[in-house]
Design an enzyme around this catalytic site. Structure first.
Site, PDB file in Angstrom:
ATOM      1  N   ALA A 272     102.226 -26.614 -38.895  1.00  0.00           N
ATOM      2  CA  ALA A 272     102.941 -25.423 -38.425  1.00  0.00           C
ATOM      3  C   ALA A 272     103.455 -24.616 -39.607  1.00  0.00           C
ATOM      4  O   ALA A 272     103.344 -23.390 -39.644  1.00  0.00           O
ATOM      5  CB  ALA A 272     104.096 -25.832 -37.516  1.00  0.00           C
ATOM      6  N   GLU A 273     104.017 -25.304 -40.584  1.00  0.00           N
ATOM      7  CA  GLU A 273     104.540 -24.629 -41.769  1.00  0.00           C
ATOM      8  C   GLU A 273     103.431 -23.877 -42.505  1.00  0.00           C
ATOM      9  O   GLU A 273     103.611 -22.731 -42.937  1.00  0.00           O
ATOM     10  CB  GLU A 273     105.187 -25.664 -42.689  1.00  0.00           C
ATOM     11  CG  GLU A 273     106.002 -25.084 -43.811  1.00  0.00           C
ATOM     12  CD  GLU A 273     106.703 -26.157 -44.629  1.00  0.00           C
ATOM     13  OE1 GLU A 273     107.233 -25.812 -45.701  1.00  0.00           O
ATOM     14  OE2 GLU A 273     106.709 -27.335 -44.209  1.00  0.00           O
ATOM     15  N   GLY A 274     102.264 -24.504 -42.631  1.00  0.00           N
ATOM     16  CA  GLY A 274     101.146 -23.849 -43.291  1.00  0.00           C
ATOM     17  C   GLY A 274     100.621 -22.661 -42.508  1.00  0.00           C
ATOM     18  O   GLY A 274     100.296 -21.614 -43.075  1.00  0.00           O
TER      19      GLY A 274
ATOM     20  N   ARG B 284     111.103 -34.859 -42.276  1.00  0.00           N
ATOM     21  CA  ARG B 284     109.961 -35.676 -41.860  1.00  0.00           C
ATOM     22  C   ARG B 284     109.984 -37.054 -42.505  1.00  0.00           C
ATOM     23  O   ARG B 284     109.394 -37.996 -41.982  1.00  0.00           O
ATOM     24  CB  ARG B 284     108.647 -34.971 -42.214  1.00  0.00           C
ATOM     25  CG  ARG B 284     108.397 -33.691 -41.455  1.00  0.00           C
ATOM     26  CD  ARG B 284     107.086 -33.039 -41.897  1.00  0.00           C
ATOM     27  NE  ARG B 284     107.186 -31.586 -41.760  1.00  0.00           N
ATOM     28  CZ  ARG B 284     106.719 -30.714 -42.632  1.00  0.00           C
ATOM     29  NH1 ARG B 284     106.111 -31.131 -43.728  1.00  0.00           N
ATOM     30  NH2 ARG B 284     106.857 -29.421 -42.429  1.00  0.00           N
TER      31      ARG B 284
ATOM     32  N   GLY C 263     103.030 -19.784 -42.838  1.00  0.00           N
ATOM     33  CA  GLY C 263     102.909 -19.196 -44.171  1.00  0.00           C
ATOM     34  C   GLY C 263     101.682 -18.316 -44.297  1.00  0.00           C
ATOM     35  O   GLY C 263     101.727 -17.243 -44.917  1.00  0.00           O
TER      36      GLY C 263
END
EC number: 3.6.1.5
Length: 572
Positions: A144-146, A104, A149
């Protein structure tokens, strides 16, 4: 029942890690006898063998030479996967490469070149399933990553299948970014309706679970990026020039090092280190609403008496490596250990390392930055996220929470839950596997899945809505070919032209009513195009053509950030 496999590559800022997951896929279209359960996702192929592999550095390091990302980076990972997964299912095994904060930080052109070369390399050298490069090989945003997770953590804790069970919040600190995700209570849904991301996961009985989440991210606030900003702050605050020696309170006493001709000398002062790292939170930056947490972002107030959070990645490494305090968090004890460490002589710690008095995972590089990382974790937890420093909850309850058995703190650092590593990739495969089976059922023949896992009924003529411009182009091209063919065949001969007219009349009576009727008119196609928006490269619009293949969800695992705009690569 057949066994399905998936390959998920976490392309982080410091390295890429390939993980193999597998699950049972029920080919029976009947839903009536299914229990209210999520699919059982297992690591590896179910034989207890090795299921993950990591290589360094991160793929962002190939920005200046993207054509080498395949052979010099991905080959080792995918060779491992090709050997582990049965060869006869390679063609139906999807590959997802999801690049995170390290990518990013690069420009869009650099991202696209790296991802394009990566996808081409995989397609050329392996039989794995990549139906769409831009959806399978991509940069995912921090939201999205959060979200992934949060899904992984609560899936492993078994808090998802029963709605009367409280879910836990999720904190993740990587090398370049920090994420938070937690379920909003009903009392806050109205006030934060514009900040809600509702995630949908499918059960085997055909139902879907819905969770309204608050998810956000801070790019540049991961441990490594924060350390880079910290060094810049030291240089700026002391007017660092070549030949000067600057004091570094976040390094152990006696440690000296050089960066670009500037000398640094550690002083090992935790209080001063906390003061400097506090400034990195940008607490003075205004927010659009209260409460204002840090860097201009507002987080809904959290009742830590009724909400527990788990932290992974750097939250685990920082509390567990050397300090051996991973797990239930206790601020006074952790602060005391960090203070003792930061005040230790550098040579003393090196001696302990060489005498193997520290954990096997500890190396000199970790020792160099541990005082800083611990200070940064303390500030992010307590000054950024407002995690209470006392284990006594706000209503004076002595035992705190009990969502995670035997833990009595509002915050817990974790690496594994029941011997399974907590990785956001598990959340990604859960969203894929749970909804894949639903979409293959006849009941959902006219449905598609949005990026949050929600199944949506396709509107009528959705195929026209999806490809209006392409359809118009194809019809126009066919018409032009037909016109040119008629000129060549009939020319300007009057008799031939008359025969051609009769041919067209016969064709119109027999076939054309089905082609040139109102349902297929160009006016209808143009009307449909009015409903379409010009899409940015980072967004996906419109429903897909329904299919029962295993590809259907691979094309829908895209997730768009409201705060971080991560353009998706325009692959050919």
């Amino acid at each position: 029942m057949v066994r399905k496999y998936g390959i998920f590559i976490d392309a982080g800022s410091s390295g890429s890690r390939l993980l193999i997951y597998s699950w049972d896929y029920d080919t029976d279209s009947s839903l009536s006898d299914k229990v209210k359960k999520l699919p059982l996702i297992e690591t590896g192929i179910g034989d207890g063998g090795k299921w993950s592999l990591k290589v360094q550095p991160g793929i962002s390091s190939f920005a200046n030479n993207p054509k080498h990302v395949g052979k010099k980076h991905l080959k080792e990972l995918l060779d491992f996967a090709a050997h582990a997964i049965p060869k006869d299912v390679h063609k139906e095994t999807p590959v997802f490469l999801s690049a995170t904060a390290g990518m990013r930080l690069l420009g869009v052109d650099a991202q696209n070149k790296i991802l394009s070369h990566a996808c081409r390399y995989i397609k050329k050298n392996y039989d794995f399933d990549i139906p769409n490069c831009s959806n399978s090989i991509r940069v995912i945003d921090g939201k999205a990553e959060g979200m992934y997770g949060w899904l992984a953590t609560n899936y492993l804790l078994k808090t998802l299948e029963e709605k009367d069970t409280s879910t836990v919040g999720f904190l993740d600190m990587g090398g370049a970014s920090v994420q938070i995700a937690f379920e909003l209570p009903p009392s806050q849904l109205k006030n934060y309706k514009d900040s809600i991301s509702t995630v949908h996961i499918g059960l085997q009985n055909g139902q879907q679970l819905e969770y309204p989440l608050f998810v956000t991210t801070w790019l540049g606030f991961g441990a490594n990026e924060a350390y880079r900003r910290y060094l810049g702050l030291l240089i700026e605050s002391e007017n660092g020039k070549v030949g000067n020696t600057l004091s570094d309170p976040c390094s152990l006493r006696g440690r000296t090092y050089d960066i670009d001709g500037i000398e640094f000398a550690g002083t090992g002062d935790l209080k001063q280190c906390l003061k400097l790292t506090y400034n990195l939170l940008n607490k003075d930056k205004p927010c659009s609403m209260d409460p204002c947490n840090f860097d201009g972002i507002s987080i809904p107030p959290v009742d830590f008496a009724n909400t527990e959070f788990v932290g992974v990645s750097e939250f685990w490494y920082t509390t567990n490596d050397v300090f051996d305090m991973g797990g239930s968090y206790h601020f006074p004890n952790f602060y005391k250990k960090v203070d003792e460490y930061c005040g230790t002589e550098w040579e003393t710690m090196l001696s302990r390392l060489y005498n193997k008095e520290l954990t096997p995972s500890t190396d000199e590089n970790k020792l160099e930055k541990l005082c800083f990382k611990a200070s940064w974790a303390l500030n992010v937890l307590h000054e950024g996220f407002d995690v209470p420093k006392s284990n006594t909850s706000s209503n004076d309850a002595k035992d705190g929470l009990s969502v995670i058995p035997a833990y009595h703190s509002p915050f817990t650092s974790l690496e594994k839950i029941e011997r399974t590593e907590v990785s956001w990739t598990l959340g990604q495969v859960l969203l894929y596997a749970s909804n894949q089976q639903l979409l293959a059922k006849p009941e959902y023949a006219n449905y598609y899945m949005d990026p949050y896992g929600k199944l949506i009924a396709s509107p009528s003529k959705h195929w026209m809505r999806l490809f209006p411009n392409k359809l118009f182009f194809i019809l126009s091209f066919i018409f032009c070919l037909f016109f040119l063919f008629s000129l060549v065949l009939f020319g300007y001969d009057p008799k031939r032209r008359q025969r051609f007219k009769k041919f067209l009349l016969r064709l119109q009576r027999r076939k054309a009513p089905y082609i040139m009727s109102a349902n297929g008119s160009y006016e209808d196609i143009a009307d449909f195009s009015d409903d379409l928006e010009m899409s940015s490269p980072s967004k996906w619009h419109g429903p897909p053509i329904r299919t029962t293949s295993s590809h259907v969800l691979a094309d829908r695992l895209s997730f768009t950030a409201s705060r971080e705009r991560t353009p998706r690569s325009p692959f050919p």
